[in-house]
Design a protein around this motif. Structure first.
Motif, short mmCIF file in Angstrom:
data_model
loop_
_atom_site.label_atom_id
_atom_site.label_comp_id
_atom_site.label_asym_id
_atom_site.label_seq_id
_atom_site.Cartn_x
_atom_site.Cartn_y
_atom_site.Cartn_z
N GLN A 236 40.76 28.01 51.02
CA GLN A 236 39.51 27.88 50.28
C GLN A 236 38.53 29.01 50.53
OE1 GLN A 236 38.84 24.87 48.03
NE2 GLN A 236 37.89 26.78 47.38
N LEU A 237 38.73 29.77 51.61
CA LEU A 237 37.74 30.80 51.93
C LEU A 237 38.37 32.12 52.38
CD1 LEU A 237 34.70 31.37 52.11
CD2 LEU A 237 34.77 30.56 54.48
N GLY A 238 39.05 32.10 53.52
CA GLY A 238 39.57 33.34 54.09
C GLY A 238 40.54 34.07 53.18
N GLY A 239 41.42 33.32 52.52
CA GLY A 239 42.37 33.95 51.61
C GLY A 239 41.68 34.67 50.48
N PHE A 240 40.58 34.09 49.97
CA PHE A 240 39.82 34.72 48.90
C PHE A 240 39.15 36.01 49.38
CE2 PHE A 240 40.06 30.55 46.83
CZ PHE A 240 40.22 30.92 45.51
N VAL A 241 38.72 36.02 50.65
CA VAL A 241 38.04 37.21 51.18
C VAL A 241 38.98 38.42 51.16
CG1 VAL A 241 37.00 38.24 53.23
CG2 VAL A 241 36.43 35.89 52.59
N VAL A 242 40.20 38.25 51.71
CA VAL A 242 41.14 39.39 51.73
C VAL A 242 41.68 39.69 50.33
CG1 VAL A 242 41.77 39.11 54.14
CG2 VAL A 242 43.04 37.84 52.40
N TRP A 243 41.83 38.64 49.51
CA TRP A 243 42.33 38.84 48.15
C TRP A 243 41.34 39.68 47.34
CZ3 TRP A 243 46.12 39.23 45.02
CH2 TRP A 243 45.99 39.02 43.64
N TYR A 244 40.07 39.30 47.37
CA TYR A 244 39.06 40.07 46.64
C TYR A 244 38.87 41.46 47.25
CZ TYR A 244 37.56 36.12 43.78
OH TYR A 244 37.51 35.09 42.87
N ARG A 245 39.06 41.58 48.55
CA ARG A 245 38.98 42.89 49.21
C ARG A 245 40.07 43.80 48.65
NH1 ARG A 245 36.34 47.03 51.64
NH2 ARG A 245 37.56 48.01 53.28
N GLY A 246 41.28 43.29 48.55
CA GLY A 246 42.37 44.07 48.00
C GLY A 246 42.14 44.44 46.55
N MET A 247 41.64 43.48 45.77
CA MET A 247 41.36 43.74 44.37
C MET A 247 40.31 44.84 44.21
SD MET A 247 41.30 39.92 42.68
CE MET A 247 40.75 40.54 41.11
N GLY A 248 39.34 44.84 45.11
CA GLY A 248 38.29 45.83 45.02
C GLY A 248 38.79 47.24 45.28
N ILE A 249 39.88 47.37 46.05
CA ILE A 249 40.40 48.70 46.40
C ILE A 249 41.43 49.18 45.39
CG2 ILE A 249 41.64 50.05 48.14
CD1 ILE A 249 40.48 48.14 50.25
N ILE A 250 42.40 48.33 45.06
CA ILE A 250 43.50 48.78 44.20
C ILE A 250 43.33 48.36 42.75
CG2 ILE A 250 45.10 48.73 46.14
CD1 ILE A 250 46.31 46.19 45.06
N GLY A 251 42.34 47.53 42.47
CA GLY A 251 42.09 47.12 41.10
C GLY A 251 42.76 45.81 40.75
N VAL A 252 42.24 45.15 39.73
CA VAL A 252 42.74 43.85 39.31
C VAL A 252 44.17 43.94 38.80
CG1 VAL A 252 42.39 41.93 37.70
CG2 VAL A 252 40.42 43.03 38.77
N ALA A 253 44.47 45.00 38.05
CA ALA A 253 45.79 45.12 37.44
C ALA A 253 46.90 45.16 38.49
CB ALA A 253 45.84 46.37 36.56
N LYS A 254 46.74 46.03 39.48
CA LYS A 254 47.78 46.15 40.51
C LYS A 254 47.84 44.91 41.38
CE LYS A 254 47.90 51.19 40.85
NZ LYS A 254 47.74 52.37 41.75
#
Length: 304
Positions: A236-254
């Motif tokens: 509910q929380l921690g997974g979203f933090v790293v997931w959005y962190r990754g999206m912010g770096i490599i982009g939504v598409a990748k």
């Protein structure tokens, strides 16, 4: 070295490497893939409504503490409606509906049905933003949906179970929450979106917990508490933090391409951790859905 060169070097150092973004996104996918097994563990010691309420309550308190320590400003009024949609879909609706479904459905079956979430999210986003998607997108989405429908019917001898209805409803509300969260993440840090969502959902999470505990079985064991801690702190929380962190770096598409592995990972956990019997149709359907999502993602980003 000129001041301009120094600024350029400093800017480059401030940009995280692509590899770090991939690792963060993969960590998010791995974290979410364990959500269904952890939910089953939690409900072995408490009822589904209690588990859902406690999950949101614990995540909300963690998020409130984090936002307070970092002195994050209260979201602007224009963002509150969107955050409430995220809270309703991703904090209350999806957890509750999938937890109810898992009372009578296996984690493997649920993972296959919920594997349509990326397609449902893209469709919801297209409707909300009034964007026209190419015909190939809708064709692939239709094939993926048909594959899941056939899988569901074959599992129940031509009928649809109440668990499947819960899962379809979970897909719809979570897709809306994801789509709205993606819109908000366009101008808010991604982790702020989920953090404020669980905080705004705190009154509902508390009410569900207080009402459910006296009326449901409540005999927590060590494994159920571990499961609850996981779905509250990680799913509910921690997974979203790293997931959005990754999206912010490599982009939504990748990042979305990496998420294609999530249903297959959950199938692996269902066998290794839950000792479930895996029908041959489950991995076949999961692969068909995966291929359909690949087509939808590529047509979406190439033509839209």
């Amino acid at each position: 070295m000129t001041s301009h060169d120094s600024a350029t070097v400093a800017q480059r150092k401030a940009i995280p490497p692509i590899g770090a973004g991939t690792v963060a996104a993969l960590a998010g996918v791995a974290a979410f893939s364990l959500s269904f097994p952890a939910t089953v563990w939690a409900t072995r010691g408490m009822g589904p409504w209690t588990a859902t309420g406690a999950r949101g309550l614990l995540a909300g308190m963690l998020a409130a503490g984090l936002l307070g320590v970092l002195r994050v400003r209260w979201p602007e009024r224009r963002d509150l409606a969107g955050l409430l949609v995220v809270a309703g879909g991703c904090v209350i609706g999806f957890p509750l509906l999938t937890t109810l479904a898992l009372q009578t459905s296996t984690t493997a079956h649920s993972a296959v049905v919920v594997g349509l979430l990326p397609i449902a999210t893209a469709s919801a986003s297209a409707v909300m933003t009034r964007k026209r998607l190419p015909g190939m997108f809708w064709g692939a989405a239709g094939v993926g949906a048909a594959a899941v429908v056939v899988f569901t019917l074959t599992q129940h001898h031509g009928s649809v179970s109440i668990a499947d209805l819960y899962l379809v409803a979970a897909l719809l509300v979570c897709a809306l929450g994801y789509a709205e969260g993606g819109r908000l993440a366009g101008h808010l840090p991604g982790w702020h979106v989920i953090a404020w969502a669980v905080v705004l959902a705190l009154p509902i999470s508390l009410a569900i917990t207080l009402i459910a505990v006296p009326h449901e079985r409540f005999a927590p064991t060590l494994s159920s508490l571990v499961g609850l801690a996981y779905i509250a702190g990680i799913s509910q929380l921690g997974g979203f933090v790293v997931w959005y962190r990754g999206m912010g770096i490599i982009g939504v598409a990748k990042a979305s391409q990496l998420q294609l592995a999530q249903p297959l990972l959950t199938l692996v956990w269902s066998v290794l951790l839950m000792n479930e019997h895996l029908p041959l149709t489950a991995p076949i359907t999961a692969v068909v859905v995966l291929l359909c999502i690949v087509v939808t993602q590529r047509t979406r980003f190439k033509h839209v």
